[in-house]
Scaffold this active site. Sequence first.
Site, PDB file in Angstrom:
ATOM      1  N   ASP A   1       0.717  -1.277  -0.088  1.00 12.80           N
ATOM      2  CA  ASP A   1      -0.003   0.015   0.140  1.00 12.80           C
ATOM      3  C   ASP A   1       0.895   1.360   0.043  1.00 12.80           C
ATOM      4  OD1 ASP A   1      -1.260  -2.232   0.917  1.00 12.80           O
ATOM      5  OD2 ASP A   1      -2.119  -1.380   2.622  1.00 12.80           O
TER       6      ASP A   1
ATOM      7  N   GLU B   1     -10.375  -2.676   4.127  1.00 15.08           N
ATOM      8  CA  GLU B   1      -9.001  -2.091   4.683  1.00 15.08           C
ATOM      9  C   GLU B   1      -8.950  -0.463   3.978  1.00 15.08           C
ATOM     10  OE1 GLU B   1      -6.194  -5.919   4.734  1.00 15.08           O
ATOM     11  OE2 GLU B   1      -6.509  -5.001   2.794  1.00 15.08           O
TER      12      GLU B   1
HETATM   13  C1  FRU Z   1      -3.720  -3.716   2.708  1.00 13.37           C
HETATM   14  C2  FRU Z   1      -3.009  -4.258   3.995  1.00 13.37           C
HETATM   15  C3  FRU Z   1      -3.490  -2.976   5.081  1.00 13.37           C
HETATM   16  C4  FRU Z   1      -2.326  -3.119   6.038  1.00 13.37           C
HETATM   17  C5  FRU Z   1      -1.497  -3.415   5.238  1.00 13.37           C
HETATM   18  C6  FRU Z   1      -0.054  -4.426   5.843  1.00 13.37           C
HETATM   19  O1  FRU Z   1      -2.887  -4.189   1.507  1.00 13.37           O
HETATM   20  O2  FRU Z   1      -3.461  -5.421   4.374  1.00 13.37           O
HETATM   21  O3  FRU Z   1      -4.593  -3.278   5.704  1.00 13.37           O
HETATM   22  O4  FRU Z   1      -2.199  -2.079   6.898  1.00 13.37           O
HETATM   23  O5  FRU Z   1      -1.694  -3.892   3.963  1.00 13.37           O
HETATM   24  O6  FRU Z   1       0.984  -4.434   5.022  1.00 13.37           O
END
Ligand code: FRU
Length: 611
Positions: A154, A324
């Site tokens: 992300d 998310e």
């Molecule tokens: C989304 C996610 C988020 C988390 C991050 C961990 O892709 O699962 O929810 O903060 O990646 O790397």
Amino acid sequence: MKSAVKAVIPFIMALSSIGGTLEASNSGVQIEHLGVNNTLVRITGDGNYLLLPVQESNDDAKVNVLVDGKLERTIYVRMAKSKVDYTVPLDLSPYKGHKVLLDIVTSQNRATVREAKEDACWNNFSVTDTIDVTNRDKYRPAFHHTPQYGWMNDPNGMFYKDGVWHLYYQWNPYGSKWQNMTWGHSSSTNLVDWEHHPAAIEPNGLGTVFSGSSAIDTNNTTGFGQDAVVTLYTSAGTSQMQSLAWSTDNGNSFTIYPGNPVLTLESEARDPNMFWNSKTNEWNLVLAHALDHEMLIFTSPDLKTWTLQSSFGKGLGAQDGVWECPDLFELNVDGTSEKKWMLLCNLNPGGPFGGSATQYFIGDFDGKTFKPDTDADGKVPTKWLDYGKDHYATVSWSDAPDNRRTVIGWMSNWQYAAEVPTMQFRSANTLPREIGLFKDSDGQIYASCIPSPELLALRGNLSVQSSKLTLKPKAKTFSLPSDGICEIVMDIDAGKAKEISLELKNSIDEKVLITYNSDSKDISFDRMKSGLVDFSQEFPAVTIAPTHETDGKFSLRIFVDRSSIELFEKDGRFVMTNLVFPTTPYTTLSLSSNGGNAKVTNLKVYSLKTK
Ligand code: FRU
């Protein structure tokens, strides 16, 4: 940069002692095996980095880094067993003049120490002064943001300040698979050229550093200083909790708030997205209540104390996976004076083509509650921001100039992100995009998504130009630049055609087929035979987007990079982002129609400037 390996050779004879084995090494380290899966690596050489040998298929080893006997950090590294795929640097420069020791616990089952000693890693550590970040990956994009090395997911905590776009990202500095979540940092003055900076926020006692957001604290509500950059992220330890950090040097370094965590819940919640609400004069926070498929909305005067105001989403939209990475902002509806709020709600899995994707809701927000718009039947419609398979975790830059709502997404899919055929780095971000809102003929408001205007600067030579073409079943073909890297633009009038086909092909017949269907008024993208597809059974796919047009007339902008294609309708009414891994670049564009003639005007292919 080439590595200048300055090996210090501690010539120590291999000797056995009770409880340990001390070995000679020629690489600035001294190895002491303590048992079948415990080894000490003592730094004896002088240099800025220790290169750690990685084998991707191996399991993680737990590496405690001790400085003068004190635990400095714990990292997880896939230490090489039978071969070294690549090395990753551990920065030793902060520890100059101190004793550094790695206490490594490997997870493989070994019968004897003799067997454990045969692992490829032990002979492949080295202490160096510089690291080599020259690209070694054939599929590294030419004009998309990527980390220099290591895994990325992300985008995080993006903000704009003093002419600079700051982009942080979920980064594993110690390997090209997900692990050791750290905020990597890049910045750009033009959204095209990205400068890489040292890690901005690293794991600490509360856990690794998951996704989050930043903003400028113009009113000094936090007491960290006027215009301090304030950041909320998820500390991921045994449980997930929300932590605060701030920066007074424009996001280059962060101070971790000593009172962390600032927000805890009894169930999994992450990816805090906060913004200053100038109408209510307080902070708003949207937090993904991941397993409950909802977003929690909080308020705060100072980012340190939070009050839960409402929750949104239970039973609405796509519900299959975890929710998310939210984002919430207000936008003007194109051509009207109406304002609406847009809630981005990434979910994984449960996307329209499998795996991860970004859904959104349009509605109203009073600072406490988000009320979604409904359709003619009184239902809350499910809407997708991008109709490709490789667009996730999209969130926006805070404090962008000129009321812009600029977003960027992770250009991959959790289904296969760790398997794509790259090594030195894994994953790029999408092109930056500008979000708007438009009202469609069904009375609904939808998001539009256009490439950020700065991307026009990428355009180089025109390699194809044709002002008017009539498309027929026999394809008209055009040569694309030999490196395949280009932007293709065209205006389409489907006329009486049932289908219009755009095919991108390479010399060995690997191809991508983009097809407009006049009856369904949608456009599909077929990557079943696009090149390397069999690294995951989830990769070969056909994705389909509604075009939102009614008269068969629309214009396309297609960005082709070394391993991705982004297809935008010129005004952003649909966008599709898909990865592709052609063995050699696509060098031919073929255009044809079926069931009647179609017209293409203003066809142009621009070479794009690459670094
Ligand atoms: C989304 C996610 C988020 C988390 C991050 C961990 O892709 O699962 O929810 O903060 O990646 O790397």
